[in-house]
Design a protein around this motif. Structure first.
Motif, PDB file in Angstrom:
ATOM      1  N   UNK A  70      41.864 -18.626  53.504  1.00  0.00           N
ATOM      2  CA  UNK A  70      42.437 -19.654  52.632  1.00  0.00           C
ATOM      3  C   UNK A  70      41.377 -20.473  51.922  1.00  0.00           C
ATOM      4  N   UNK A  71      40.269 -20.799  52.619  1.00  0.00           N
ATOM      5  CA  UNK A  71      39.237 -21.623  51.989  1.00  0.00           C
ATOM      6  C   UNK A  71      38.339 -20.826  51.047  1.00  0.00           C
ATOM      7  N   UNK A  72      38.684 -19.564  50.831  1.00  0.00           N
ATOM      8  CA  UNK A  72      37.987 -18.750  49.829  1.00  0.00           C
ATOM      9  C   UNK A  72      38.834 -18.557  48.580  1.00  0.00           C
ATOM     10  N   UNK A  73      40.011 -19.186  48.547  1.00  0.00           N
ATOM     11  CA  UNK A  73      40.922 -19.006  47.422  1.00  0.00           C
ATOM     12  C   UNK A  73      40.280 -19.471  46.119  1.00  0.00           C
ATOM     13  N   UNK A  74      40.627 -18.786  45.046  1.00  0.00           N
ATOM     14  CA  UNK A  74      40.041 -19.095  43.741  1.00  0.00           C
ATOM     15  C   UNK A  74      41.131 -19.192  42.688  1.00  0.00           C
ATOM     16  N   UNK A  75      40.792 -19.916  41.630  1.00  0.00           N
ATOM     17  CA  UNK A  75      41.648 -20.027  40.454  1.00  0.00           C
ATOM     18  C   UNK A  75      41.124 -19.045  39.412  1.00  0.00           C
ATOM     19  N   UNK A  76      42.000 -18.211  38.866  1.00  0.00           N
ATOM     20  CA  UNK A  76      41.580 -17.158  37.941  1.00  0.00           C
ATOM     21  C   UNK A  76      42.248 -17.342  36.591  1.00  0.00           C
ATOM     22  N   UNK A  77      41.563 -16.984  35.507  1.00  0.00           N
ATOM     23  CA  UNK A  77      42.207 -16.985  34.186  1.00  0.00           C
ATOM     24  C   UNK A  77      43.280 -15.911  34.120  1.00  0.00           C
ATOM     25  N   UNK A  78      44.273 -16.166  33.288  1.00  0.00           N
ATOM     26  CA  UNK A  78      45.407 -15.248  33.210  1.00  0.00           C
ATOM     27  C   UNK A  78      45.000 -13.858  32.769  1.00  0.00           C
ATOM     28  N   UNK A  79      43.931 -13.755  31.965  1.00  0.00           N
ATOM     29  CA  UNK A  79      43.518 -12.445  31.455  1.00  0.00           C
ATOM     30  C   UNK A  79      42.302 -11.905  32.190  1.00  0.00           C
ATOM     31  N   UNK A  80      42.096 -12.361  33.425  1.00  0.00           N
ATOM     32  CA  UNK A  80      40.950 -11.918  34.206  1.00  0.00           C
ATOM     33  C   UNK A  80      41.117 -10.504  34.699  1.00  0.00           C
ATOM     34  N   UNK A  81      40.100  -9.983  35.387  1.00  0.00           N
ATOM     35  CA  UNK A  81      40.133  -8.584  35.839  1.00  0.00           C
ATOM     36  C   UNK A  81      41.214  -8.298  36.877  1.00  0.00           C
ATOM     37  N   UNK A  82      41.714  -9.356  37.548  1.00  0.00           N
ATOM     38  CA  UNK A  82      42.736  -9.128  38.580  1.00  0.00           C
ATOM     39  C   UNK A  82      44.104  -9.604  38.107  1.00  0.00           C
ATOM     40  N   UNK A  83      44.375  -9.404  36.815  1.00  0.00           N
ATOM     41  CA  UNK A  83      45.609  -9.935  36.257  1.00  0.00           C
ATOM     42  C   UNK A  83      46.864  -9.212  36.729  1.00  0.00           C
ATOM     43  N   UNK A  84      46.725  -7.999  37.251  1.00  0.00           N
ATOM     44  CA  UNK A  84      47.909  -7.344  37.802  1.00  0.00           C
ATOM     45  C   UNK A  84      48.000  -7.622  39.300  1.00  0.00           C
ATOM     46  N   UNK A  85      49.120  -7.259  39.902  1.00  0.00           N
ATOM     47  CA  UNK A  85      49.388  -7.603  41.300  1.00  0.00           C
ATOM     48  C   UNK A  85      48.754  -6.634  42.292  1.00  0.00           C
ATOM     49  N   UNK A  86      47.991  -5.681  41.816  1.00  0.00           N
ATOM     50  CA  UNK A  86      47.380  -4.722  42.740  1.00  0.00           C
ATOM     51  C   UNK A  86      46.338  -5.379  43.630  1.00  0.00           C
ATOM     52  N   UNK A  87      45.867  -6.572  43.233  1.00  0.00           N
ATOM     53  CA  UNK A  87      44.874  -7.271  44.043  1.00  0.00           C
ATOM     54  C   UNK A  87      45.522  -8.121  45.145  1.00  0.00           C
ATOM     55  N   UNK A  88      46.836  -8.188  45.182  1.00  0.00           N
ATOM     56  CA  UNK A  88      47.516  -9.005  46.192  1.00  0.00           C
ATOM     57  C   UNK A  88      47.410  -8.341  47.564  1.00  0.00           C
ATOM     58  N   UNK A  89      47.163  -9.153  48.575  1.00  0.00           N
ATOM     59  CA  UNK A  89      47.063  -8.669  49.951  1.00  0.00           C
ATOM     60  C   UNK A  89      48.372  -8.865  50.728  1.00  0.00           C
ATOM     61  N   UNK A  90      49.274  -9.648  50.158  1.00  0.00           N
ATOM     62  CA  UNK A  90      50.550  -9.852  50.842  1.00  0.00           C
ATOM     63  C   UNK A  90      51.630 -10.149  49.804  1.00  0.00           C
ATOM     64  N   UNK A  91      52.857  -9.839  50.153  1.00  0.00           N
ATOM     65  CA  UNK A  91      53.979 -10.120  49.273  1.00  0.00           C
ATOM     66  C   UNK A  91      55.304  -9.919  49.992  1.00  0.00           C
ATOM     67  N   UNK A  92      56.246 -10.820  49.722  1.00  0.00           N
ATOM     68  CA  UNK A  92      57.543 -10.776  50.400  1.00  0.00           C
ATOM     69  C   UNK A  92      58.625 -11.257  49.438  1.00  0.00           C
ATOM     70  N   UNK A  93      59.745 -10.546  49.420  1.00  0.00           N
ATOM     71  CA  UNK A  93      60.915 -10.990  48.673  1.00  0.00           C
ATOM     72  C   UNK A  93      61.569 -12.154  49.416  1.00  0.00           C
ATOM     73  N   UNK A  94      62.430 -12.895  48.706  1.00  0.00           N
ATOM     74  CA  UNK A  94      63.078 -14.044  49.328  1.00  0.00           C
ATOM     75  C   UNK A  94      63.875 -13.692  50.564  1.00  0.00           C
TER      76      UNK A  94
END
Length: 668
Positions: free
Chosen positions: A207-231
């Motif tokens: 958590x303390x390594x979290x970063x703010x990224x520009x919308x058009x950065x290299x990780x703009x798609x969700x393939x860089x996500x390490x976790x995800x859950x529907x409601x």
């Protein structure tokens, strides 16, 4: 004598399942017409972990009793949800860990609520000192990237943001998760738009390594996500993701807002259970209801809000918080949904702060138990787990059990209908009253259940007469004269009223001695078996319409039963328990079942006690205890709330069938 609940040692702990009836309105019945079989009755008691009592000819499986049971428990139980929310809990000594970790999961309105609440905590804001408007309104910033940076930097290096968002909103690619980490407080915001995907690029230990990224950065798609859950999978998100933080949550705050939320609604029970499992027995879950939109008259609850409200009536550690009644104008909004004024979020967060703090500053509630102990070995477990725990559960409440229990009983006389009755002694006189509860007290962590033994007496004993004399001396002379009339003329019936008044006297002294103000009072007879959990205090708060309410059940077809009562404040409790309202006007009278007027007249004359014909009941049900209670409450201008209830009276062979929201009881 006051005593903390003792914990049994060396007993194997296991999970218990209880029946929950999740009804959305007060007067809803579960109606089943099939007759009970003897094996079904045994199965029900077996599921409740309670041994079958042996009543000989009046055995529970006696055919005449079975014929009178108009509802089929098993059929009813198959239609309701099973809940393990009263699992036996490992005892702990501390109210809360030193550090708090508050986890927020929800939409953009919850984000602003989170930031305003966090601003209060971080900067120790005073009552009318508000957060800067730009913290809770991204329109002050030139872009989302700018807003993420400014709102993160506002907290002086203690807030980390896993954030990325384009100016043209794209639901599936936006990320916003915030982590506030200090020695004293952890706070997490995970953005979840209702049933849509919540996701992130960093695991809890990162958590303390979290970063703010520009919308058009290299990780703009969700393939860089390490976790995800529907409601609908928030329970898995809490179990698999939230649970992995180094500091476990002490409170979890949820909302669904305007987003589609049917999946959340349908799985809310599992979401709440997962939250409780992750937090342990000292955590609280808070659901924040739909906010008021700019052009609407009031906030309209979502389907998840309605379900959350109903769950809050069953789970004492779960709070439903509707949007408060605020006087808002169009200028308080930055668009149709979001507020622009920091003071609006501050006002909205008042209940939030109170809910989170409830674990640190517990309330005190009292449960007054008066009667004979003849079946307490069967009912003690259900009293603790299904009556006391739902209304007063740790860590937000400390339960005080005031017990005035008699080892002797007074049954109707078998000869001449003598109202003196027949005293039946017991071989349990060497058993301490707390011992009935010892095996089941581990549902309460240490210190959250306190026993207060009234300086009591056995029914029909010289000590009972001495207690009555004490009460008379403390009363107005006119009242004490009438008390002497009724305790002499109809001792069996009125000894029970006086026993309750004696326990109430102890409760009043207890409040003064300890400096405690109880915010809820409950009375119950010890022979009631509570078959499912009663509703939480929030249920009574939400449906309260009068300050002098007495919540009783309507089993007796027009009479007010005297087996239990829920009393929301001191004034209503004082009316219910005290003797003077009983003796004023035409409330008490001499008569009722098992009453011989000739014997009573002779006894009063011999004792030189003045009486008139007006002091006798006129017939019918007027002399029944239930009718007397009804008159007492009516003439004291109490507002009586009748609760439909299912109840069995085994020893009287009376049977009534219905079910009410706060619980089911079985009178043994």
């Amino acid at each position: 004598m006051d005593k903390l609940a003792r914990k049994p040692r060396g007993r194997q702990r296991g999970k218990l399942a209880f029946v929950i009836i999740t009804l959305g309105a007060l007067n809803i019945y579960i109606s089943v017409s099939v007759s009970l079989t003897s094996s079904q009755v045994k199965d029900v008691f077996s599921n409740l972990s309670i041994s079958l009592p042996d009543y000989g000819k009046r055995s529970l499986i006696n055919k005449s009793l079975l014929a009178a049971a108009k509802k089929d428990y098993l059929s009813a139980l198959s239609k309701v949800a099973l809940s393990a929310h009263l699992e036996e809990i490992t005892s702990k000594n501390a109210l809360l860990p030193k550090e708090q970790h508050i986890v927020f999961i929800g939409d953009s309105l919850l984000r602003y609520s989170f930031l305003e609440w966090l601003d209060q905590k971080h900067f120790l804001r005073q009552e009318r000192e508000y957060a800067p408007p730009e913290l809770i309104n991204e329109k002050f910033s030139s872009s989302w990237l700018s807003y993420f940076n400014s709102s993160t930097n506002h907290f002086q290096g203690n807030l980390y943001c896993d954030c990325r968002r384009s100016q043209n909103f794209s639901l599936n690619s936006e990320i916003e998760n915030r982590y506030y980490l200090t020695d004293a407080l952890w706070a997490t915001y995970l953005q979840g738009y209702g049933d849509n995907m919540a996701h992130g690029r960093f695991l809890p230990l990162e958590a303390n390594s979290s970063v703010i990224s520009p919308a058009d950065g290299p990780d703009k798609d969700t393939s860089h996500c390490k976790w995800g859950y529907m409601g609908e999978d928030w329970d898995k998100m809490i179990s698999d993701y939230v649970s992995k933080f180094q500091q476990k949550p002490t409170a979890i705050v949820l909302n669904a807002g305007l987003w589609p939320n049917e999946g959340i609604r349908n799985n809310l029970g599992n979401i709440l259970r997962a939250s409780r499992d992750v937090m342990g027995d000292k955590g609280v879950v808070i659901w924040r209801g739909m906010t008021k939109m700019r052009d609407s008259i009031d906030a309209s609850p979502s389907s998840s809000d309605v379900t959350a409200r109903d769950w809050s009536y069953r789970l004492p550690w779960f709070l439903y918080q509707p949007f408060p009644k605020l006087n808002l104008s169009a200028s308080d909004y930055m668009d149709d949904k979001h507020f622009s004024a920091p003071n609006v979020y501050r006002d909205w967060n008042v209940d939030l702060l109170r809910g989170i703090a409830s674990a640190e500053t517990p309330m005190h509630r009292v449960f007054i138990l008066v009667g004979a102990v003849r079946t307490l070995s069967l009912t003690a477990k259900s009293i603790l787990q299904n009556l006391i725990y739902p209304i007063c559960s740790p860590p937000s409440c400390i339960a005080h059990l005031v017990h005035h229990l008699s080892f002797w009983d007074n049954r109707p006389s078998s000869m001449n209908n003598d109202p003196t009755g027949t005293i039946i002694t017991s071989d349990l006189t060497n058993t301490t009253q707390e011992q009935f509860f010892d095996e089941w007290t581990d549902v309460f962590p240490d210190g959250f259940l306190v026993f207060h033994k009234v300086d009591g007496y056995n029914i029909g004993s010289p000590e009972e007469q001495a207690a009555m004399d004490t009460l008379e001396r403390e009363m107005d002379p006119l009242v004490s004269t009438r008390m002497r009339l009724f305790r002499t003329g109809d001792p069996r019936r009125y000894s029970y009223w006086i026993a309750r008044a004696w326990a109430w006297r102890h409760t009043q002294q207890l409040s003064k001695t300890l400096g405690i103000e109880f915010d809820f009072y409950t009375f119950a007879r010890p022979d009631l078996l509570w078959m499912v959990p009663v509703s939480t205090k929030q249920f009574f708060d939400d449906f309260k319409t009068n300050e002098r309410e007495a919540w009783v059940h309507d089993t007796y077809l027009g009479h007010i039963a005297d087996t239990f009562a829920f009393l929301p404040n001191y004034e209503s409790a004082d009316i219910y328990f005290s003797i003077p309202p009983l003796l004023e006007g035409k409330v008490a009278c001499l008569g009722g079942p098992d009453f011989n007027k000739t014997l009573v007249t002779s006894r009063l004359t011999n004792e030189k006690i003045n009486f008139t014909e007006i002091d006798f009941c006129t017939g019918g049900y007027e002399g029944w205890s239930e009718q007397i209670l009804q008159r007492k409450l009516k003439f004291s201008t109490s507002y009586v709330v009748n609760l439909p209830v299912f109840e069995h009276h085994l020893h009287h062979q009376r049977h009534f069938s219905s079910c009410y929201l706060p619980g089911l009881s079985l009178s043994l």
